[in-house]
Design an enzyme around this catalytic site. Structure first.
Site, PDB file in Angstrom:
ATOM      1  N   ASN A  28      50.329   2.565   2.003  1.00  0.00           N
ATOM      2  CA  ASN A  28      51.620   2.832   2.442  1.00  0.00           C
ATOM      3  C   ASN A  28      52.064   1.876   3.559  1.00  0.00           C
ATOM      4  O   ASN A  28      53.012   2.042   4.240  1.00  0.00           O
ATOM      5  CB  ASN A  28      51.813   4.228   3.172  1.00  0.00           C
ATOM      6  CG  ASN A  28      51.873   5.426   2.282  1.00  0.00           C
ATOM      7  OD1 ASN A  28      52.163   5.302   1.143  1.00  0.00           O
ATOM      8  ND2 ASN A  28      51.062   6.336   2.758  1.00  0.00           N
ATOM      9  N   ARG A  29      51.453   0.606   3.291  1.00  0.00           N
ATOM     10  CA  ARG A  29      51.600  -0.598   3.972  1.00  0.00           C
ATOM     11  C   ARG A  29      51.541  -0.284   5.546  1.00  0.00           C
ATOM     12  O   ARG A  29      51.783  -1.169   6.457  1.00  0.00           O
ATOM     13  CB  ARG A  29      53.408  -1.150   4.084  1.00  0.00           C
ATOM     14  CG  ARG A  29      53.577  -1.416   2.409  1.00  0.00           C
ATOM     15  CD  ARG A  29      52.716  -2.558   1.944  1.00  0.00           C
ATOM     16  NE  ARG A  29      53.029  -3.129   0.596  1.00  0.00           N
ATOM     17  CZ  ARG A  29      52.318  -2.892  -0.458  1.00  0.00           C
ATOM     18  NH1 ARG A  29      51.539  -2.010  -0.556  1.00  0.00           N
ATOM     19  NH2 ARG A  29      52.775  -3.431  -1.505  1.00  0.00           N
TER      20      ARG A  29
END
Ligand SMILES: Cc1cc2nc3c(=O)[nH]c(=O)nc-3n(C[C@H](O)[C@H](O)[C@H](O)COP(=O)(O)O)c2cc1C
Length: 215
Positions: free
Chosen positions: A193-194
């Site tokens: 999710n970065r």
């Protein structure tokens, strides 16, 4: 560009690894060595290739890849032509940055510091360890200068070869090593999710201070 290459759709999931404060070595060089060793073991392409960013005195930046030849507590060594664009910029402004990108490990390492020329005897030792062709090429190439064409380069090499038929191939004064003495490191590990891990090390009076940055 072909429709199948839609740049805005190119993205990668980062799920391979993590870097926690507990895993990170207390010493920045120790952490670098750990990751470099993993890059070497993984047999990824060009594990020692690093982007070297330099800038002119008034801050115009430039970047290119060079190869890391040695790293220890004193700093990071690389070799080049002292009269090249990078050499001229380092003469004007010794501050520089290095960047390793190891995509197969989903890792990036950023290093910043001040660069100085290596002792000539260290440069001689490395130069003499290079293959003959690389040594002759380094002498023949006026790195970063405009040349009339490929032919000029090949003629220069022929001439340099002739000049060295019964002479040692000595390191020219315009070619040698630099040492980047680091005062900042950042180890980036891609995450889900970065929410990537970014662990930094800053040198203060007594040693390395570790922090985490938001991704
Ligand atoms: C994988 C790779 C490794 C390289 N290694 C070096 C190196 O160790 N030293 C060097 O001077 N140039 C190296 N180069 C070439 C530089 O990227 C660059 O073209 C050259 O040094 C001239 O840069 P400058 O005009 O900015 O000074 C390498 C290029 C690549 C792609």
């Amino acid at each position: 560009m072909a429709e199948k290459y839609r740049l805005e759709d190119i993205r990668q999931e980062y799920l391979l690894k993590e870097l926690t404060e507990e895993q990170a070595d207390k010493d920045a060089l120790g952490q670098f060595n750990k990751w470099l060793e993993e890059a070497l073991i993984s047999e990824i392409a060009e594990p020692t290739a690093m982007t070297l960013a330099t800038a002119t005195k008034n801050g115009t930046p430039s970047a290119r890849i060079v190869l890391l030849k040695h790293a220890d507590a004193n700093g990071f060594q690389f070799y080049t032509n002292y009269d090249s664009r990078k050499g001229n910029e380092l003469e004007q402004n010794p501050k520089a940055a290095l960047l390793f990108f190891w995509p197969d490990l989903q890792r990036q390492v950023r290093i910043e510091g001040v660069v100085k020329k290596l002792n000539p005897s260290v440069s001689d030792h490395y130069f003499n360890s290079r293959p003959v062709g690389s040594r002759l090429g380094a002498i023949a190439s006026p790195q970063s200068k405009i040349i009339s064409g490929r032919k000029e380069l090949e003629e220069r090499l022929v001439q340099v070869k002739e000049e060295h038929t019964d002479k040692d191939i000595e390191r020219p004064a315009y070619w040698g090593g630099y040492l980047l003495i680091p005062d900042y490191f950042e180890f980036w590990q891609g995450r889900e999710n970065r929410l990537h891990d970014r662990i930094t090390y800053i040198l203060d009076g007594t040693g390395w201070v570790m922090n985490r940055l938001a991704p």
